[in-house]
Design an enzyme around this catalytic site. Structure first.
Site, mmCIF file in Angstrom:
data_model
loop_
_atom_site.group_PDB
_atom_site.id
_atom_site.type_symbol
_atom_site.label_atom_id
_atom_site.label_comp_id
_atom_site.label_asym_id
_atom_site.label_seq_id
_atom_site.Cartn_x
_atom_site.Cartn_y
_atom_site.Cartn_z
ATOM 1 N N SER A 1 -1.248 6.842 -1.680
ATOM 2 C CA SER A 1 -2.573 7.356 -2.032
ATOM 3 C C SER A 1 -2.514 8.156 -3.314
ATOM 4 O O SER A 1 -1.507 8.820 -3.607
ATOM 5 C CB SER A 1 -3.097 8.244 -0.903
ATOM 6 O OG SER A 1 -4.270 8.921 -1.294
ATOM 7 N N TYR B 1 -2.714 15.372 4.362
ATOM 8 C CA TYR B 1 -2.745 13.928 4.158
ATOM 9 C C TYR B 1 -1.995 13.543 2.892
ATOM 10 O O TYR B 1 -1.119 12.674 2.916
ATOM 11 C CB TYR B 1 -4.192 13.438 4.071
ATOM 12 C CG TYR B 1 -4.305 12.020 3.574
ATOM 13 C CD1 TYR B 1 -3.929 10.954 4.375
ATOM 14 C CD2 TYR B 1 -4.772 11.745 2.287
ATOM 15 C CE1 TYR B 1 -4.013 9.641 3.909
ATOM 16 C CE2 TYR B 1 -4.872 10.448 1.820
ATOM 17 C CZ TYR B 1 -4.480 9.399 2.629
ATOM 18 O OH TYR B 1 -4.557 8.111 2.157
ATOM 19 N N LYS C 1 1.659 11.424 2.529
ATOM 20 C CA LYS C 1 1.858 10.198 1.766
ATOM 21 C C LYS C 1 3.014 10.349 0.782
ATOM 22 O O LYS C 1 3.799 9.400 0.578
ATOM 23 C CB LYS C 1 0.569 9.821 1.030
ATOM 24 C CG LYS C 1 -0.509 9.270 1.934
ATOM 25 C CD LYS C 1 -0.064 7.963 2.582
ATOM 26 C CE LYS C 1 -1.166 7.308 3.386
ATOM 27 N NZ LYS C 1 -0.747 6.014 3.971
#
Length: 321
Positions: A117, A141, A145
């Site tokens: 991402s 998040y 990643k």
């Protein structure tokens, strides 16, 4: 030989599954259907229902099918929610990836394409993000990643795992009438739901230092994204040179205001969006260069903004209520 797509019943994963099949590559899917849809997966594609945290499930899939590589799309993808549920985000995105890599090693599966991402960059200090831009994630998040990329790197050094990670921003559109984005957090489905319910969509801020005052972001078509994943998989299968990471970016971006105009034009529903306050920490512009991916992964923007909106709108209207 087949490629395993984790999260292959989700919006992005299902497009990747179909892109593989379009190029004559067999596919196997593992998905727990926490956000995916069983009917997104073609009936003749082998499907294992369950989480990739389940090592026994993965061992069984690898034992039953000849798998040459994995496209790892499964994960918890909501950056904002991850701030409230960090342990869940790390379990789904880090612990699960470790479990997957361990199962791959045990089964001698040599290659992986990781769905990373652009959240790994946080708020970049440049108008055009490249693969070398400083990584400074601002949510669990984004951190998860980046940790996933490190896991691939370290496993590559330790056991020769062939790998690449694809970083991208906002994925929109549809490559098939029966595949739609059902996320409760993404801009396109939020706008569509508002229009279908007769409400005005809401945007966050209109006084940014951009041409129309709204944020500029990188919006890419999901079918183009899927093609790049398959291109990466083919390079890994062939043992060809491949970079450890690629940005899948447009190079110029689109403003939220431009998206609202395209939404009204394509849907035929005239509206003026409600404007809320800017979200704290939201940068005015985040756009990535896709030059490296264009060189190696057949990456290019094949769809206009109107085509992105029209394909997404058509698939949403075809969705089962």
């Amino acid at each position: 030989m087949a490629w395993l797509v984790t999260g292959g019943a989700g919006y992005i994963g299902a497009h990747i599954v179909r892109a593989f099949r379009d190029q004559g590559v067999e596919v196997v899917v593992v998905d727990d259907l926490s956000s995916g849809h069983r009917d997104f997966v073609p009936a003749d594609v082998p499907f294992a229902m369950g989480t990739i945290l389940d090592r026994a499930l993965l061992d069984g899939v690898f034992a039953q099918h000849e798998v040459s590589g994995v496209v790892h799309v499964a994960g918890f993808k909501y950056a904002g929610v991850s701030v409230q549920r960090p342990l869940h985000a790390y379990e789904q995105n880090v612990t699960a990836t470790i479990t997957l890599l361990a199962a791959m090693q045990a089964a001698d599966v040599p290659s992986i394409v990781f769905s990373s991402s652009a959240a790994v960059y946080g708020t970049p200090d440049t108008d055009l993000v490249t693969e070398r831009t400083t990584k400074s994630p601002e949510s669990p998040y984004g951190e998860s990643k980046l940790i996933g990329e490190w896991l691939l790197r370290d496993q590559g050094a330790a056991v020769g795992l062939r790998h690449t990670s694809l970083r991208y921003f906002n994925v929109v559109g549809s490559g098939a009438a029966d595949l739609y984005d059902s996320s409760p957090h993404n801009l396109f489905p939020l706008v569509f739901e508002a229009l279908l319910e007769g409400r005005s969509p809401r945007i966050n801020g209109d006084d940014y230092p951009t041409p129309d005052g709204t944020c500029v972001r990188d919006y890419i078509h999901v079918a183009d994204l899927a093609i790049a994943h398959v291109a990466a998989a083919k390079l890994l299968d062939a043992g060809d040179a491949i970079e450890p990471v690629y940005n899948l970016g447009s190079g110029d971006g689109v403003s939220v205001g431009e998206i609202m105009e395209a939404m009204a034009k394509v849907t035929g529903i005239a509206f003026v969006p409600d404007v809320g306050p800017p979200r704290p920490g939201d940068p005015a512009r985040i756009v990535a260069s896709g030059k490296l991916a264009a060189r190696d992964l057949d990456w290019r923007m094949r769809h206009t903004l109107d085509e992105m909106v029209a394909s997404a709108w058509n698939s949403r209207r075809n969705a089962t209520p």
